[in-house]
Design an enzyme around this catalytic site. Sequence first.
Site, PDB file in Angstrom:
ATOM      1  N   ASP A  60       0.745  -1.248  -0.254  1.00 23.46           N
ATOM      2  CA  ASP A  60       0.229   0.117  -0.007  1.00 23.46           C
ATOM      3  C   ASP A  60       0.883   1.378   0.045  1.00 23.46           C
ATOM      4  O   ASP A  60       0.540   2.269  -0.809  1.00 23.46           O
ATOM      5  CB  ASP A  60      -0.931  -0.001   1.257  1.00 23.46           C
ATOM      6  CG  ASP A  60      -2.002  -0.984   0.948  1.00 23.46           C
ATOM      7  OD1 ASP A  60      -2.321  -1.591   0.025  1.00 23.46           O
ATOM      8  OD2 ASP A  60      -2.738  -1.330   2.195  1.00 23.46           O
ATOM      9  N   ARG A  81       0.730   3.413  16.118  1.00 25.15           N
ATOM     10  CA  ARG A  81       0.308   4.574  15.464  1.00 25.15           C
ATOM     11  C   ARG A  81       0.430   5.893  15.841  1.00 25.15           C
ATOM     12  O   ARG A  81       0.793   6.754  15.209  1.00 25.15           O
ATOM     13  CB  ARG A  81      -1.133   4.155  14.957  1.00 25.15           C
ATOM     14  CG  ARG A  81      -1.504   2.758  14.204  1.00 25.15           C
ATOM     15  CD  ARG A  81      -0.318   2.569  12.946  1.00 25.15           C
ATOM     16  NE  ARG A  81      -0.816   1.667  12.083  1.00 25.15           N
ATOM     17  CZ  ARG A  81      -0.100   0.976  11.480  1.00 25.15           C
ATOM     18  NH1 ARG A  81       1.287   1.328  11.419  1.00 25.15           N
ATOM     19  NH2 ARG A  81      -0.478   0.231  10.637  1.00 25.15           N
ATOM     20  N   ASP A 107      -6.782   1.872  12.770  1.00 28.09           N
ATOM     21  CA  ASP A 107      -5.531   2.709  12.660  1.00 28.09           C
ATOM     22  C   ASP A 107      -5.495   4.139  11.857  1.00 28.09           C
ATOM     23  O   ASP A 107      -5.060   4.838  12.249  1.00 28.09           O
ATOM     24  CB  ASP A 107      -4.628   1.797  11.688  1.00 28.09           C
ATOM     25  CG  ASP A 107      -4.037   0.573  12.735  1.00 28.09           C
ATOM     26  OD1 ASP A 107      -4.385   0.853  13.982  1.00 28.09           O
ATOM     27  OD2 ASP A 107      -3.434  -0.331  12.231  1.00 28.09           O
ATOM     28  N   SER A 115      -1.393  -8.829   4.154  1.00 30.32           N
ATOM     29  CA  SER A 115      -1.252  -7.705   4.263  1.00 30.32           C
ATOM     30  C   SER A 115      -0.521  -7.721   5.717  1.00 30.32           C
ATOM     31  O   SER A 115      -1.130  -8.395   6.532  1.00 30.32           O
ATOM     32  CB  SER A 115      -2.258  -6.631   4.549  1.00 30.32           C
ATOM     33  OG  SER A 115      -1.796  -5.621   4.921  1.00 30.32           O
TER      34      SER A 115
END
Length: 295
Positions: free
Chosen positions: A17, A97, A126, A177
Site C-alpha cells: 500500500d 500508530r 488505525d 497484508s
Amino acid sequence: MTDKKNIAILAYSGGLDTSVAIPWISEQYGYEVVALTIDLGGQEKLSDVKTRAIKAGAIAAYVVDARETFVKDFVFPALQAGAIYEGEYPLATALGRPLIARNLVEVAKKEGADAVAHGCTGKGNDQVRFDLGVAALAPHLKIIAPARQWSMTREEEIEYAENRGIPISVTTKNPYSIDENIWGRSIEAGLLEDPWTEPPEEIFAWTKSIEQTPTEALYIELTFQNGIPTKLNGKDMSDVALVDTLNTLAGEHGVGRIDHLENRLVGIKSREVYESPSGILLHKAHRALETLTLS
C-alpha cells in the site's frame, strides 16, 4: 531540509500500500513525497527500506529508530493497564500508530510539508489513530489516505506497482497484508478474509506450531517493578532486549498465536491473525502477579 514545495510526508512501511502510495500521491495531488519509516522493532529488515522508497519515487527517505521510546512509553504502560483489545489482542500495531503520527508531524515541520499521508484503508481502526493524532498535533496539515480513496483491488495494486517498476514483495500468490513491531505481528487479507479458513502455517514467522515445539517445558522467572518487567531470570535487561528475548523464547514454544474476529470502530468486523509471543507471556505473568498481590 529539501528545497521542494508541495511536500507530503508518507508513513512508509515498505509494503504494498505505501509503496504504491508514493507515485499515486504524486499523480493525484502533485505532491513530492518524503518517505518516513519508524523502526518499532520486530524482525522485518529495514536495511533497504530507504532504497525501496527512492525507487518508488520518493524525493527523500528517513528511518527513525523509535524502539526504546515505543516500549518504554507505549508498550509497557499498556501492559501496566492490562490493555488487551476484546480480551484477545495485546494492541501491537495499535500502540505504534500514535508514535508514528507524532514523528510524521515532527518531520513535516522539519521539511516544511503541507501534508502527511498514511497507508490505512477505510475499514480499520488505525486510520482513526493516525488522523486524530496528526489533527491534535498539527491541525493545519492536510491528511491524505490513498488506500482509503483509490478503488484498486489488491491485485490491481500489484499490477500498478509492476507497471511502474516499484519493488514489492507481495504477489498474487502471497497476498497477505502484514504489519509488525517488537510487540507483535498482524496478518490479514488473502485466504484469511474467510473466517472458516484455518490460517495456513506459511503465514506464521515468530511462533512454531505445536508439532514443532520442544518436548520439554521451559521455565522462566520474571521480575516486575510497579507493573513493569525489569529482569529475566534475575538478570537486568533493557526494555527492548527483554521483549525481544521473550519473543524468541515464547515463540519457540508455540506461545503467541491469536486468531480473532474483531470489531472495528467504523462498524464492521474483521478477521485478524496475530503473533505476539512476548505480549501474551507478559500479560499472563502480569495478571498472575496481580492475583498474588491484589485483593
